[in-house]
Scaffold this motif. Sequence first.
Motif, PDB file in Angstrom:
ATOM      1  N   VAL A 127       0.859  -1.158  -0.016  1.00  0.00           N
ATOM      2  CA  VAL A 127       0.140   0.155  -0.013  1.00  0.00           C
ATOM      3  C   VAL A 127       0.979   1.280   0.163  1.00  0.00           C
ATOM      4  CG1 VAL A 127      -1.836   1.219   1.188  1.00  0.00           C
ATOM      5  CG2 VAL A 127      -1.796  -1.353   1.162  1.00  0.00           C
ATOM      6  N   VAL A 128       0.618   1.896  -1.042  1.00  0.00           N
ATOM      7  CA  VAL A 128       1.375   3.375  -1.040  1.00  0.00           C
ATOM      8  C   VAL A 128       0.420   4.484  -0.576  1.00  0.00           C
ATOM      9  CG1 VAL A 128       2.774   4.852  -2.440  1.00  0.00           C
ATOM     10  CG2 VAL A 128       2.647   2.286  -2.955  1.00  0.00           C
ATOM     11  N   GLY A 129       1.031   5.155   0.828  1.00  0.00           N
ATOM     12  CA  GLY A 129       0.213   6.111   1.316  1.00  0.00           C
ATOM     13  C   GLY A 129      -0.729   5.702   2.357  1.00  0.00           C
ATOM     14  N   ALA A 130      -0.357   6.123   3.512  1.00  0.00           N
ATOM     15  CA  ALA A 130      -1.225   5.789   4.710  1.00  0.00           C
ATOM     16  C   ALA A 130      -2.222   7.010   5.585  1.00  0.00           C
ATOM     17  CB  ALA A 130       0.032   5.479   5.763  1.00  0.00           C
ATOM     18  N   GLY A 131      -2.765   7.804   4.461  1.00  0.00           N
ATOM     19  CA  GLY A 131      -3.794   8.437   4.692  1.00  0.00           C
ATOM     20  C   GLY A 131      -4.997   7.602   5.389  1.00  0.00           C
ATOM     21  N   PRO A 132      -6.139   8.282   5.414  1.00  0.00           N
ATOM     22  CA  PRO A 132      -7.379   7.591   5.845  1.00  0.00           C
ATOM     23  C   PRO A 132      -7.580   6.026   4.920  1.00  0.00           C
ATOM     24  CG  PRO A 132      -7.923   9.681   6.311  1.00  0.00           C
ATOM     25  CD  PRO A 132      -6.599   9.589   5.489  1.00  0.00           C
ATOM     26  N   ALA A 133      -7.491   6.458   3.766  1.00  0.00           N
ATOM     27  CA  ALA A 133      -7.816   5.253   2.533  1.00  0.00           C
ATOM     28  C   ALA A 133      -6.932   4.215   2.709  1.00  0.00           C
ATOM     29  CB  ALA A 133      -8.290   5.962   1.350  1.00  0.00           C
ATOM     30  N   LEU A 142       2.311  -4.583   3.496  1.00  0.00           N
ATOM     31  CA  LEU A 142       3.257  -3.436   3.641  1.00  0.00           C
ATOM     32  C   LEU A 142       2.627  -2.194   3.119  1.00  0.00           C
ATOM     33  CD1 LEU A 142       6.147  -2.433   4.311  1.00  0.00           C
ATOM     34  CD2 LEU A 142       6.849  -3.010   1.636  1.00  0.00           C
ATOM     35  N   ALA A 143       2.768  -1.017   4.057  1.00  0.00           N
ATOM     36  CA  ALA A 143       2.227   0.261   3.943  1.00  0.00           C
ATOM     37  C   ALA A 143       3.305   1.104   4.033  1.00  0.00           C
ATOM     38  CB  ALA A 143       0.760   0.491   4.775  1.00  0.00           C
ATOM     39  N   LEU A 144       3.348   2.022   3.001  1.00  0.00           N
ATOM     40  CA  LEU A 144       4.658   3.052   3.053  1.00  0.00           C
ATOM     41  C   LEU A 144       4.018   4.491   2.761  1.00  0.00           C
ATOM     42  CD1 LEU A 144       6.599   1.256   0.102  1.00  0.00           C
ATOM     43  CD2 LEU A 144       6.980   1.045   2.596  1.00  0.00           C
ATOM     44  N   GLU A 145       4.443   5.333   3.978  1.00  0.00           N
ATOM     45  CA  GLU A 145       4.033   6.703   3.871  1.00  0.00           C
ATOM     46  C   GLU A 145       5.254   7.671   3.717  1.00  0.00           C
ATOM     47  OE1 GLU A 145       2.110  10.127   4.379  1.00  0.00           O
ATOM     48  OE2 GLU A 145       1.316   8.370   3.956  1.00  0.00           O
ATOM     49  N   GLN A 146       5.044   8.491   2.908  1.00  0.00           N
ATOM     50  CA  GLN A 146       6.260   9.268   2.494  1.00  0.00           C
ATOM     51  C   GLN A 146       6.957  10.097   3.540  1.00  0.00           C
ATOM     52  OE1 GLN A 146       5.104  12.036  -1.071  1.00  0.00           O
ATOM     53  NE2 GLN A 146       7.034  13.285  -0.619  1.00  0.00           N
ATOM     54  N   GLY A 147       5.974  10.585   4.391  1.00  0.00           N
ATOM     55  CA  GLY A 147       6.559  11.404   5.668  1.00  0.00           C
ATOM     56  C   GLY A 147       6.062  10.592   6.894  1.00  0.00           C
ATOM     57  N   ARG A 148       5.742  11.697   7.757  1.00  0.00           N
ATOM     58  CA  ARG A 148       5.084  11.457   9.119  1.00  0.00           C
ATOM     59  C   ARG A 148       3.571  11.253   8.750  1.00  0.00           C
ATOM     60  NH1 ARG A 148       8.634   9.241  12.569  1.00  0.00           N
ATOM     61  NH2 ARG A 148      10.665  10.459  12.877  1.00  0.00           N
ATOM     62  N   VAL A 149       2.997  10.314   9.358  1.00  0.00           N
ATOM     63  CA  VAL A 149       1.844  10.073   9.069  1.00  0.00           C
ATOM     64  C   VAL A 149       0.765  11.312   9.743  1.00  0.00           C
ATOM     65  CG1 VAL A 149      -0.659   8.811   9.792  1.00  0.00           C
ATOM     66  CG2 VAL A 149       1.526   7.494   9.257  1.00  0.00           C
ATOM     67  N   GLY A 150      -0.238  11.815   8.604  1.00  0.00           N
ATOM     68  CA  GLY A 150      -0.968  13.063   9.045  1.00  0.00           C
ATOM     69  C   GLY A 150      -0.401  14.479   8.668  1.00  0.00           C
ATOM     70  N   GLU A 151       1.083  14.376   8.250  1.00  0.00           N
ATOM     71  CA  GLU A 151       1.822  15.520   8.146  1.00  0.00           C
ATOM     72  C   GLU A 151       2.230  15.544   6.404  1.00  0.00           C
ATOM     73  OE1 GLU A 151       5.015  15.952  10.920  1.00  0.00           O
ATOM     74  OE2 GLU A 151       3.684  15.765  12.565  1.00  0.00           O
ATOM     75  N   PRO A 152       2.244  16.591   5.641  1.00  0.00           N
ATOM     76  CA  PRO A 152       1.421  17.913   6.499  1.00  0.00           C
ATOM     77  C   PRO A 152       0.080  17.907   6.265  1.00  0.00           C
ATOM     78  CG  PRO A 152       2.441  18.347   4.143  1.00  0.00           C
ATOM     79  CD  PRO A 152       2.733  17.048   4.692  1.00  0.00           C
ATOM     80  N   LEU A 153      -0.621  18.771   7.024  1.00  0.00           N
ATOM     81  CA  LEU A 153      -2.177  18.930   6.915  1.00  0.00           C
ATOM     82  C   LEU A 153      -2.483  19.483   5.895  1.00  0.00           C
ATOM     83  CD1 LEU A 153      -4.858  18.669   8.389  1.00  0.00           C
ATOM     84  CD2 LEU A 153      -4.455  20.921   9.361  1.00  0.00           C
ATOM     85  N   ALA A 154      -3.459  19.174   4.786  1.00  0.00           N
ATOM     86  CA  ALA A 154      -4.052  19.663   3.788  1.00  0.00           C
ATOM     87  C   ALA A 154      -5.334  19.139   3.495  1.00  0.00           C
ATOM     88  CB  ALA A 154      -3.209  19.240   2.520  1.00  0.00           C
ATOM     89  N   CYS A 155      -6.267  19.125   4.617  1.00  0.00           N
ATOM     90  CA  CYS A 155      -7.351  18.642   4.480  1.00  0.00           C
ATOM     91  C   CYS A 155      -8.472  19.079   5.807  1.00  0.00           C
ATOM     92  CB  CYS A 155      -7.671  16.928   4.315  1.00  0.00           C
ATOM     93  SG  CYS A 155      -9.389  16.422   4.153  1.00  0.00           S
ATOM     94  N   SER A 156      -9.484  19.640   5.412  1.00  0.00           N
ATOM     95  CA  SER A 156     -10.529  19.814   6.598  1.00  0.00           C
ATOM     96  C   SER A 156     -10.669  18.767   7.363  1.00  0.00           C
ATOM     97  CB  SER A 156     -11.781  20.609   5.965  1.00  0.00           C
ATOM     98  OG  SER A 156     -12.698  20.751   7.004  1.00  0.00           O
TER      99      SER A 156
END
Length: 359
Positions: free
Chosen positions: A6-12, A28-42
């Motif tokens: 899985v590429v990306g560990a946002g909500p979906a 396996l899930a890979l997140e580019q930075g820290r989960v939740g950062e940077p904020l870009a969503c309401s």
Amino acid sequence: MYDFVVVGAGPAGARFARRASEAGYDVLALEQGRVGEPLACSGHVSTDIWEFTGDGARDELLQNEVFGARFHVGGPHSNAHEFYKREVVSNVIDRVGLDRHLADLAREAGADLREQHTVTGVEEHRDRVEVTARGPDGVETHEGKMVVGADGPRSRVRQALGLPEPGELLHGVLGFSDEPDPQDFVDVHLTAPRFFAWRIPRDESGVEYGLACPPGEQVNELFDELVAGYDVDIVRRCSGLIPIGPPGVVTTRRGLLVGDAAAQTKPFTGGGILYGMTCADHAVRTVDPDDPRTLADYESAWRDDLASEIRLGHWIRKAYSLPEPVQTLGLSTLSGEIGVHMDRPTSLFSTDQLKAFLR
């Protein structure tokens, strides 16, 4: 070899990783930075959000309860048309906290979720995928039976797999003031070209201001005008892209897209948290990593669930661009108590909405 990478560990992405791990798959899930950062969503979501979270999430993440919205054809001091329910319509939450909570649930379910891993390449083969990522310890290549692109509006997975782009990408700007505001109504301004602006009170956490419109418009200048109308100081500001209009196909032989990467969002608000996680659930339920033919079942499942909502959402959005006198007349006629669900525009034709309108 993993069952899913899985590429990306946002909500979906986090939701897919959690549910697939619970189903017994090796993820396996890979997140580019820290989960939740940077904020870009309401952080304004329907109350259905708690169906996707774990124990104690509401106490930890809830910032405010919303009972309705004031719609303005003009600026902050223009006449407002109120739409409301007798019960809570929506919640305002800690958006970064939500992402981290969902990622923790994925880890607890057994997913190998790694932060600070930037995916640099995806290669699809007949019997597998190879995903290359740059992490703290250097470049790594991982093999999986399938790759899941949950990496947002500018999805690298989507590009690598040759899948079509969303119908459009809106430019959104968010700003936060530190003024405490316990109000239980949000404000919506139909002043941004082909979309809208908003003000969301977060109780003691301050107030969120936002605006979105198509690229090419002066989004930052329009946002500054909105904030100036409220005469507040913005202490934190961020921006991001909002994908609108899912493409005709979001799968290949060994890959699939979920969430913003697939433009599984509401055309009339741009929100995609609930739609993305709903589609992640459809994917886990229908896709067998050992049988690529099951990807067609995912395509059918999520579209059968959301196609009507998305189609009607496009029509609702068209009303944002009607002449002001028409908007004012429509808002005046329809304002008052409502029975609709903020994620399901088809609820406009529900019994609950009819009863509310008659009242």
